[in-house]
Design a protein around this motif. Structure first.
Motif, PDB file in Angstrom:
ATOM      1  N   VAL A 109      11.980  60.393  96.751  1.00  0.00           N
ATOM      2  CA  VAL A 109      13.204  58.795  96.114  1.00  0.00           C
ATOM      3  C   VAL A 109      12.235  59.101  95.068  1.00  0.00           C
ATOM      4  CG1 VAL A 109      13.062  57.572  97.025  1.00  0.00           C
ATOM      5  CG2 VAL A 109      14.857  57.866  96.200  1.00  0.00           C
ATOM      6  N   TRP A 110      13.200  58.813  93.054  1.00  0.00           N
ATOM      7  CA  TRP A 110      13.064  58.158  91.746  1.00  0.00           C
ATOM      8  C   TRP A 110      13.484  56.545  92.375  1.00  0.00           C
ATOM      9  CZ3 TRP A 110      12.924  61.218  87.071  1.00  0.00           C
ATOM     10  CH2 TRP A 110      13.425  60.480  85.810  1.00  0.00           C
ATOM     11  N   LEU A 111      12.367  55.847  92.588  1.00  0.00           N
ATOM     12  CA  LEU A 111      12.169  54.460  92.239  1.00  0.00           C
ATOM     13  C   LEU A 111      12.412  54.041  90.451  1.00  0.00           C
ATOM     14  CD1 LEU A 111      10.815  53.828  95.222  1.00  0.00           C
ATOM     15  CD2 LEU A 111      13.248  53.799  94.837  1.00  0.00           C
ATOM     16  N   GLY A 112      13.178  53.833  90.161  1.00  0.00           N
ATOM     17  CA  GLY A 112      13.024  53.082  88.970  1.00  0.00           C
ATOM     18  C   GLY A 112      13.592  52.118  88.338  1.00  0.00           C
ATOM     19  N   GLU A 113      14.064  51.889  89.764  1.00  0.00           N
ATOM     20  CA  GLU A 113      14.498  50.221  89.687  1.00  0.00           C
ATOM     21  C   GLU A 113      12.774  49.069  89.520  1.00  0.00           C
ATOM     22  OE1 GLU A 113      15.125  46.231  91.403  1.00  0.00           O
ATOM     23  OE2 GLU A 113      14.233  47.827  92.317  1.00  0.00           O
ATOM     24  N   ILE A 114      12.412  49.672  89.841  1.00  0.00           N
ATOM     25  CA  ILE A 114      10.595  48.414  90.279  1.00  0.00           C
ATOM     26  C   ILE A 114      10.168  48.770  88.633  1.00  0.00           C
ATOM     27  CG2 ILE A 114       9.221  51.104  90.536  1.00  0.00           C
ATOM     28  CD1 ILE A 114       7.855  49.101  92.248  1.00  0.00           C
ATOM     29  N   VAL A 115      10.270  49.462  87.886  1.00  0.00           N
ATOM     30  CA  VAL A 115       9.998  49.216  86.294  1.00  0.00           C
ATOM     31  C   VAL A 115      11.101  47.612  85.586  1.00  0.00           C
ATOM     32  CG1 VAL A 115      10.320  51.617  85.456  1.00  0.00           C
ATOM     33  CG2 VAL A 115      12.237  50.719  85.187  1.00  0.00           C
ATOM     34  N   ASN A 116      12.438  47.369  86.840  1.00  0.00           N
ATOM     35  CA  ASN A 116      12.771  45.621  86.329  1.00  0.00           C
ATOM     36  C   ASN A 116      11.600  44.206  86.839  1.00  0.00           C
ATOM     37  OD1 ASN A 116      15.218  46.982  85.432  1.00  0.00           O
ATOM     38  ND2 ASN A 116      15.839  46.719  87.658  1.00  0.00           N
ATOM     39  N   GLN A 117      10.745  44.952  87.337  1.00  0.00           N
ATOM     40  CA  GLN A 117       9.438  43.770  87.623  1.00  0.00           C
ATOM     41  C   GLN A 117       8.003  44.457  87.478  1.00  0.00           C
ATOM     42  OE1 GLN A 117       9.773  41.108  89.375  1.00  0.00           O
ATOM     43  NE2 GLN A 117      12.314  41.568  89.194  1.00  0.00           N
ATOM     44  N   GLN A 118       7.889  45.008  85.785  1.00  0.00           N
ATOM     45  CA  GLN A 118       6.717  45.542  85.446  1.00  0.00           C
ATOM     46  C   GLN A 118       5.477  44.654  85.620  1.00  0.00           C
ATOM     47  OE1 GLN A 118       5.444  49.385  82.214  1.00  0.00           O
ATOM     48  NE2 GLN A 118       7.196  47.692  81.556  1.00  0.00           N
ATOM     49  N   ASP A 119       5.931  44.172  85.277  1.00  0.00           N
ATOM     50  CA  ASP A 119       4.268  42.895  84.615  1.00  0.00           C
ATOM     51  C   ASP A 119       4.243  42.628  86.483  1.00  0.00           C
ATOM     52  OD1 ASP A 119       4.605  43.272  81.700  1.00  0.00           O
ATOM     53  OD2 ASP A 119       6.215  40.870  81.570  1.00  0.00           O
ATOM     54  N   LYS A 120       5.275  42.321  87.033  1.00  0.00           N
ATOM     55  CA  LYS A 120       4.457  42.177  88.764  1.00  0.00           C
ATOM     56  C   LYS A 120       3.694  43.468  89.318  1.00  0.00           C
ATOM     57  CE  LYS A 120       6.621  39.982  92.338  1.00  0.00           C
ATOM     58  NZ  LYS A 120       8.239  39.766  93.209  1.00  0.00           N
ATOM     59  N   VAL A 121       4.399  44.539  89.281  1.00  0.00           N
ATOM     60  CA  VAL A 121       3.615  45.836  89.405  1.00  0.00           C
ATOM     61  C   VAL A 121       2.395  45.665  88.787  1.00  0.00           C
ATOM     62  CG1 VAL A 121       3.912  48.365  89.628  1.00  0.00           C
ATOM     63  CG2 VAL A 121       5.567  46.745  90.516  1.00  0.00           C
ATOM     64  N   LEU A 122       2.222  45.885  87.584  1.00  0.00           N
ATOM     65  CA  LEU A 122       0.596  46.349  87.317  1.00  0.00           C
ATOM     66  C   LEU A 122      -0.136  44.909  87.446  1.00  0.00           C
ATOM     67  CD1 LEU A 122       2.242  46.970  82.967  1.00  0.00           C
ATOM     68  CD2 LEU A 122       0.867  48.086  84.961  1.00  0.00           C
ATOM     69  N   ASP A 123       0.747  44.347  87.199  1.00  0.00           N
ATOM     70  CA  ASP A 123      -0.879  42.508  88.092  1.00  0.00           C
ATOM     71  C   ASP A 123      -0.926  42.957  89.910  1.00  0.00           C
ATOM     72  OD1 ASP A 123      -2.095  40.495  87.955  1.00  0.00           O
ATOM     73  OD2 ASP A 123      -0.533  39.584  89.381  1.00  0.00           O
ATOM     74  N   LYS A 124      -0.519  43.637  90.395  1.00  0.00           N
ATOM     75  CA  LYS A 124      -0.381  43.858  91.832  1.00  0.00           C
ATOM     76  C   LYS A 124      -1.136  44.699  91.773  1.00  0.00           C
ATOM     77  CE  LYS A 124       3.272  41.777  94.349  1.00  0.00           C
ATOM     78  NZ  LYS A 124       2.693  40.431  95.415  1.00  0.00           N
ATOM     79  N   LEU A 125      -1.234  46.296  90.967  1.00  0.00           N
ATOM     80  CA  LEU A 125      -1.957  47.234  90.545  1.00  0.00           C
ATOM     81  C   LEU A 125      -3.421  46.364  89.723  1.00  0.00           C
ATOM     82  CD1 LEU A 125       0.970  49.836  90.630  1.00  0.00           C
ATOM     83  CD2 LEU A 125      -0.172  49.272  92.531  1.00  0.00           C
ATOM     84  N   ASN A 126      -3.729  45.153  89.076  1.00  0.00           N
ATOM     85  CA  ASN A 126      -4.529  44.938  88.547  1.00  0.00           C
ATOM     86  C   ASN A 126      -4.959  45.937  87.708  1.00  0.00           C
ATOM     87  OD1 ASN A 126      -7.116  43.730  87.678  1.00  0.00           O
ATOM     88  ND2 ASN A 126      -8.360  44.635  89.027  1.00  0.00           N
ATOM     89  N   LEU A 127      -3.798  46.572  86.998  1.00  0.00           N
ATOM     90  CA  LEU A 127      -3.318  47.560  85.630  1.00  0.00           C
ATOM     91  C   LEU A 127      -3.301  46.520  84.072  1.00  0.00           C
ATOM     92  CD1 LEU A 127      -1.492  50.556  87.094  1.00  0.00           C
ATOM     93  CD2 LEU A 127      -3.950  49.880  86.489  1.00  0.00           C
ATOM     94  N   PRO A 128      -3.916  46.801  83.215  1.00  0.00           N
ATOM     95  CA  PRO A 128      -3.705  46.156  82.177  1.00  0.00           C
ATOM     96  C   PRO A 128      -2.053  46.913  81.547  1.00  0.00           C
ATOM     97  CG  PRO A 128      -4.957  47.495  81.993  1.00  0.00           C
ATOM     98  CD  PRO A 128      -4.922  47.686  82.875  1.00  0.00           C
ATOM     99  N   ALA A 129      -1.072  45.486  80.832  1.00  0.00           N
ATOM    100  CA  ALA A 129      -0.242  45.710  80.497  1.00  0.00           C
ATOM    101  C   ALA A 129      -0.009  46.253  79.294  1.00  0.00           C
ATOM    102  CB  ALA A 129       0.716  44.153  80.478  1.00  0.00           C
ATOM    103  N   ASP A 130      -1.573  45.545  78.396  1.00  0.00           N
ATOM    104  CA  ASP A 130      -1.660  46.397  76.929  1.00  0.00           C
ATOM    105  C   ASP A 130      -1.608  47.449  76.933  1.00  0.00           C
ATOM    106  OD1 ASP A 130      -4.056  46.090  78.215  1.00  0.00           O
ATOM    107  OD2 ASP A 130      -5.115  45.294  76.069  1.00  0.00           O
TER     108      ASP A 130
END
Length: 172
Positions: free
Chosen positions: A119-140
């Motif tokens: 299933v394509w979970l697109g709604e999670i992109v609304n929390q992109q900054d939080k996701v990137l932080d939790k995955l330790n990936l740079p938002a820039d």
């Protein structure tokens, strides 16, 4: 549409699956799914998509579940395929997003062909900054496109479509 062939059958047969069994997803199947994604078309063949696979026994899965109202699906999946655009590899926002969509579709069709559900979970992109932080990936550097929840189906999917004529701007 009456013609039948494996590609058309897969397009018509793939459904979003939100419930999964406890059976693990084979590493080889994940590799096949990822490989299908890299074969998606992209503008100038720049291939700006990047992948991160998180298995259900990875603590980051629980963290991702906190980033979406569909956390129960994230927790049920045996593998989460996170797809990002690498901003250093992009050249056209529209074309790169279109390429990411093609990549996602390729992956979901590949999973379907292997008997897996997604299933394509697109709604999670609304929390992109939080996701990137939790995955330790740079938002820039990275832009989250989707998380594909993956596993062995524990439900049958269903879908309906409007008649083709309802999509046409003029007759062909």
């Amino acid at each position: 549409m009456t013609k039948s062939n494996p590609v058309l059958d897969a397009l018509r047969g793939r459904r979003s699956i939100r419930k999964f069994t406890n059976d693990p997803v084979d590493r080889e199947d994940i590799a096949t799914i990822l490989d299908a994604g890299r074969w998606a078309p992209s503008g100038l063949n720049n291939q700006p998509y990047r992948f991160l696979v998180i298995h259900d026994d990875d603590a980051r899965a629980e963290s991702l579940a906190e980033c979406t109202k569909y956390g129960h699906i994230v927790k049920a999946a045996k593998a989460l395929i996170c797809i990002f655009l690498d901003k250093e590899a992009t050249y056209s926002e529209m074309k790169d997003h279109q390429g990411a969509g093609a990549c996602i579709q390729n992956m979901m069709l590949a999973a379907h062909s292997l008997g897996l559900g997604t299933v394509w979970l697109g709604e999670i992109v609304n929390q992109q900054d939080k996701v990137l932080d939790k995955l330790n990936l740079p938002a820039d550097r990275y832009e989250l496109q989707v998380v594909i929840a993956t596993g062995h189906p524990d439900q049958k999917g269903s879908a309906t479509r409007n008649e083709l004529s309802e999509y046409m701007l003029e007759d062909f």
